[in-house]
Design a protein around this motif. Sequence first.
Motif, PDB file in Angstrom:
ATOM      1  N   THR A  74      48.953  17.802  66.917  1.00  0.00           N
ATOM      2  CA  THR A  74      49.020  16.615  66.061  1.00  0.00           C
ATOM      3  C   THR A  74      47.646  16.248  65.534  1.00  0.00           C
ATOM      4  O   THR A  74      47.458  16.023  64.332  1.00  0.00           O
ATOM      5  CB  THR A  74      49.607  15.428  66.852  1.00  0.00           C
ATOM      6  OG1 THR A  74      50.901  15.776  67.325  1.00  0.00           O
ATOM      7  CG2 THR A  74      49.702  14.188  65.986  1.00  0.00           C
ATOM      8  N   SER A  75      46.663  16.173  66.429  1.00  0.00           N
ATOM      9  CA  SER A  75      45.296  15.833  66.012  1.00  0.00           C
ATOM     10  C   SER A  75      44.721  16.894  65.087  1.00  0.00           C
ATOM     11  O   SER A  75      43.888  16.599  64.230  1.00  0.00           O
ATOM     12  CB  SER A  75      44.398  15.663  67.246  1.00  0.00           C
ATOM     13  OG  SER A  75      44.845  14.595  68.044  1.00  0.00           O
ATOM     14  N   GLY A  76      45.166  18.128  65.248  1.00  0.00           N
ATOM     15  CA  GLY A  76      44.703  19.221  64.401  1.00  0.00           C
ATOM     16  C   GLY A  76      45.461  19.365  63.101  1.00  0.00           C
ATOM     17  O   GLY A  76      45.166  20.262  62.309  1.00  0.00           O
ATOM     18  N   GLU A  77      46.457  18.493  62.875  1.00  0.00           N
ATOM     19  CA  GLU A  77      47.224  18.496  61.623  1.00  0.00           C
ATOM     20  C   GLU A  77      47.880  19.845  61.339  1.00  0.00           C
ATOM     21  O   GLU A  77      48.016  20.264  60.183  1.00  0.00           O
ATOM     22  CB  GLU A  77      46.347  18.078  60.440  1.00  0.00           C
ATOM     23  CG  GLU A  77      45.719  16.695  60.585  1.00  0.00           C
ATOM     24  CD  GLU A  77      44.732  16.383  59.496  1.00  0.00           C
ATOM     25  OE1 GLU A  77      45.153  15.958  58.412  1.00  0.00           O
ATOM     26  OE2 GLU A  77      43.514  16.573  59.737  1.00  0.00           O
ATOM     27  N   GLY A  78      48.298  20.524  62.405  1.00  0.00           N
ATOM     28  CA  GLY A  78      48.897  21.838  62.228  1.00  0.00           C
ATOM     29  C   GLY A  78      50.090  21.848  61.298  1.00  0.00           C
ATOM     30  O   GLY A  78      50.291  22.786  60.521  1.00  0.00           O
ATOM     31  N   MET A  79      50.891  20.778  61.356  1.00  0.00           N
ATOM     32  CA  MET A  79      52.102  20.723  60.548  1.00  0.00           C
ATOM     33  C   MET A  79      51.802  20.474  59.073  1.00  0.00           C
ATOM     34  O   MET A  79      52.694  20.559  58.228  1.00  0.00           O
ATOM     35  CB  MET A  79      53.045  19.651  61.093  1.00  0.00           C
ATOM     36  CG  MET A  79      53.627  19.982  62.468  1.00  0.00           C
ATOM     37  SD  MET A  79      52.410  20.122  63.790  1.00  0.00           S
ATOM     38  CE  MET A  79      51.879  18.421  63.981  1.00  0.00           C
ATOM     39  N   SER A  80      50.550  20.150  58.746  1.00  0.00           N
ATOM     40  CA  SER A  80      50.155  19.930  57.353  1.00  0.00           C
ATOM     41  C   SER A  80      49.497  21.166  56.737  1.00  0.00           C
ATOM     42  O   SER A  80      49.035  21.114  55.594  1.00  0.00           O
ATOM     43  CB  SER A  80      49.176  18.749  57.265  1.00  0.00           C
ATOM     44  OG  SER A  80      49.791  17.552  57.676  1.00  0.00           O
ATOM     45  N   MET A  81      49.460  22.257  57.513  1.00  0.00           N
ATOM     46  CA  MET A  81      48.815  23.481  57.035  1.00  0.00           C
ATOM     47  C   MET A  81      49.832  24.576  56.748  1.00  0.00           C
ATOM     48  O   MET A  81      50.938  24.572  57.296  1.00  0.00           O
ATOM     49  CB  MET A  81      47.800  23.976  58.062  1.00  0.00           C
ATOM     50  CG  MET A  81      46.567  23.117  58.187  1.00  0.00           C
ATOM     51  SD  MET A  81      45.271  23.894  59.197  1.00  0.00           S
ATOM     52  CE  MET A  81      45.895  23.591  60.846  1.00  0.00           C
ATOM     53  N   THR A  82      49.436  25.524  55.926  1.00  0.00           N
ATOM     54  CA  THR A  82      50.258  26.699  55.691  1.00  0.00           C
ATOM     55  C   THR A  82      50.211  27.609  56.915  1.00  0.00           C
ATOM     56  O   THR A  82      49.339  27.473  57.784  1.00  0.00           O
ATOM     57  CB  THR A  82      49.760  27.486  54.477  1.00  0.00           C
ATOM     58  OG1 THR A  82      48.473  28.060  54.782  1.00  0.00           O
ATOM     59  CG2 THR A  82      49.640  26.603  53.245  1.00  0.00           C
ATOM     60  N   ASN A 134      49.350  30.721  56.949  1.00  0.00           N
ATOM     61  CA  ASN A 134      48.102  31.492  56.916  1.00  0.00           C
ATOM     62  C   ASN A 134      46.912  30.655  57.368  1.00  0.00           C
ATOM     63  O   ASN A 134      46.005  31.164  58.041  1.00  0.00           O
ATOM     64  CB  ASN A 134      47.861  32.057  55.513  1.00  0.00           C
ATOM     65  CG  ASN A 134      48.763  33.235  55.202  1.00  0.00           C
ATOM     66  OD1 ASN A 134      49.274  33.894  56.105  1.00  0.00           O
ATOM     67  ND2 ASN A 134      48.963  33.508  53.917  1.00  0.00           N
ATOM     68  N   GLU A 135      46.883  29.383  56.995  1.00  0.00           N
ATOM     69  CA  GLU A 135      45.806  28.508  57.445  1.00  0.00           C
ATOM     70  C   GLU A 135      45.848  28.340  58.958  1.00  0.00           C
ATOM     71  O   GLU A 135      44.808  28.384  59.626  1.00  0.00           O
ATOM     72  CB  GLU A 135      45.910  27.143  56.761  1.00  0.00           C
ATOM     73  CG  GLU A 135      45.489  27.143  55.297  1.00  0.00           C
ATOM     74  CD  GLU A 135      45.701  25.790  54.646  1.00  0.00           C
ATOM     75  OE1 GLU A 135      44.907  25.424  53.754  1.00  0.00           O
ATOM     76  OE2 GLU A 135      46.672  25.081  55.000  1.00  0.00           O
ATOM     77  N   ARG A 136      47.031  28.134  59.497  1.00  0.00           N
ATOM     78  CA  ARG A 136      47.153  27.967  60.937  1.00  0.00           C
ATOM     79  C   ARG A 136      46.710  29.226  61.680  1.00  0.00           C
ATOM     80  O   ARG A 136      46.052  29.151  62.719  1.00  0.00           O
ATOM     81  CB  ARG A 136      48.603  27.595  61.298  1.00  0.00           C
ATOM     82  CG  ARG A 136      48.978  26.202  60.839  1.00  0.00           C
ATOM     83  CD  ARG A 136      50.448  25.896  61.000  1.00  0.00           C
ATOM     84  NE  ARG A 136      50.819  25.696  62.392  1.00  0.00           N
ATOM     85  CZ  ARG A 136      51.971  25.145  62.780  1.00  0.00           C
ATOM     86  NH1 ARG A 136      52.854  24.739  61.871  1.00  0.00           N
ATOM     87  NH2 ARG A 136      52.251  24.996  64.056  1.00  0.00           N
ATOM     88  N   PHE A 167      40.516  19.477  50.296  1.00  0.00           N
ATOM     89  CA  PHE A 167      40.994  19.539  51.679  1.00  0.00           C
ATOM     90  C   PHE A 167      41.126  20.983  52.169  1.00  0.00           C
ATOM     91  O   PHE A 167      42.083  21.338  52.856  1.00  0.00           O
ATOM     92  CB  PHE A 167      42.338  18.809  51.821  1.00  0.00           C
ATOM     93  CG  PHE A 167      42.314  17.409  51.283  1.00  0.00           C
ATOM     94  CD1 PHE A 167      41.732  16.382  51.995  1.00  0.00           C
ATOM     95  CD2 PHE A 167      42.859  17.125  50.032  1.00  0.00           C
ATOM     96  CE1 PHE A 167      41.691  15.090  51.493  1.00  0.00           C
ATOM     97  CE2 PHE A 167      42.833  15.835  49.510  1.00  0.00           C
ATOM     98  CZ  PHE A 167      42.240  14.821  50.248  1.00  0.00           C
ATOM     99  N   SER A 168      40.148  21.806  51.820  1.00  0.00           N
ATOM    100  CA  SER A 168      40.149  23.202  52.258  1.00  0.00           C
ATOM    101  C   SER A 168      39.703  23.288  53.710  1.00  0.00           C
ATOM    102  O   SER A 168      38.802  22.567  54.147  1.00  0.00           O
ATOM    103  CB  SER A 168      39.197  24.026  51.392  1.00  0.00           C
ATOM    104  OG  SER A 168      39.534  23.919  50.026  1.00  0.00           O
ATOM    105  N   VAL A 169      40.331  24.180  54.463  1.00  0.00           N
ATOM    106  CA  VAL A 169      39.945  24.379  55.861  1.00  0.00           C
ATOM    107  C   VAL A 169      38.543  24.973  55.916  1.00  0.00           C
ATOM    108  O   VAL A 169      38.237  25.955  55.229  1.00  0.00           O
ATOM    109  CB  VAL A 169      40.952  25.299  56.568  1.00  0.00           C
ATOM    110  CG1 VAL A 169      40.501  25.574  57.998  1.00  0.00           C
ATOM    111  CG2 VAL A 169      42.341  24.684  56.565  1.00  0.00           C
TER     112      VAL A 169
END
Length: 295
Positions: free
Chosen positions: A41-49, A51-53, A14-16
């Motif tokens: 929400t659709s971008g799953e921002g809350m599921s990323m670190t 740095n990923e965001r 599940f790497s960006v």
Amino acid sequence: MAPVLTPYSNDGLFSVQLDRILPYAKYLSSTGIDAVLVNGTSGEGMSMTVNERKAVAEAWVTARKETNQIIMVQVGGACLKDVQELAAHAESLGSDALLCLPELFNKPQTVDELVRYLKYVAQAAPKTPLLYYHIPSYTGVNVNMPQFLATAACDIPTFAGAKYTHNNLEEATQCLEVKNGTLGFFLGCDHVLAGAFALGCDSAIATSLNMFPSPSIKILAAMRNNLPTEALQEQRKLSDAIRVITHNGSWVSTMKAAMSVMTPIDVGPPRPPLTPLSDEHTQELKKDLAALQLL
């Protein structure tokens, strides 16, 4: 404005996949989408670190050099210090606006608590318009929105409006009247676009704009031209498609599957704990979309 999906790898890690963002941006631009919301929400921002965001926001801002799209970055859904860091970073990139969820664990219980929280976020990005992300079905925060908007507009210098992901059109109508209708107000519920536009709303952030923007664009055009029957016909098409897409899974999981099936952009699976559609359900999705003449 399309709330963009974050591409992840299909290898179980599940790497960006940042290299998929420029083709994604160009695809949306080619379909008439000239504004995007990143890390929602659709971008799953809350599921990323954090740095990923940041990296995803940077990739979309870089893509803007070729597409000239408006960029709104969702910075909430983390601890306050991280949210402030994300807000400052988005401002440093030249993002056009910020969107912010409320605190998701120690939830604001009142209008004043929510406004106070957003003040701290705004202080980290004092030059960028800030909008609030109202999505009570996810956050559990459901304060009086007209009162909140009026208070925030008075107390936060950069406050610019809200994304309203709710089907309460009575409250939405009241929100449109706050500050003489000068605040930005984006409907975030694909199912009620025609009704909202009929009541005076003129902007939307809708996930379906990623893979089939035509119905939503036609709904708005029809209402602007005083053609409610045409708007209703397009709304039915859109609602039927959404029903087919979301039949066998959660919103983000099924929308990611639809994006990969309906467009040339592979956004990969959702990140756990969300689960991707099974092969069986993906084939069913293709069959149902074909029946609606969407493939």
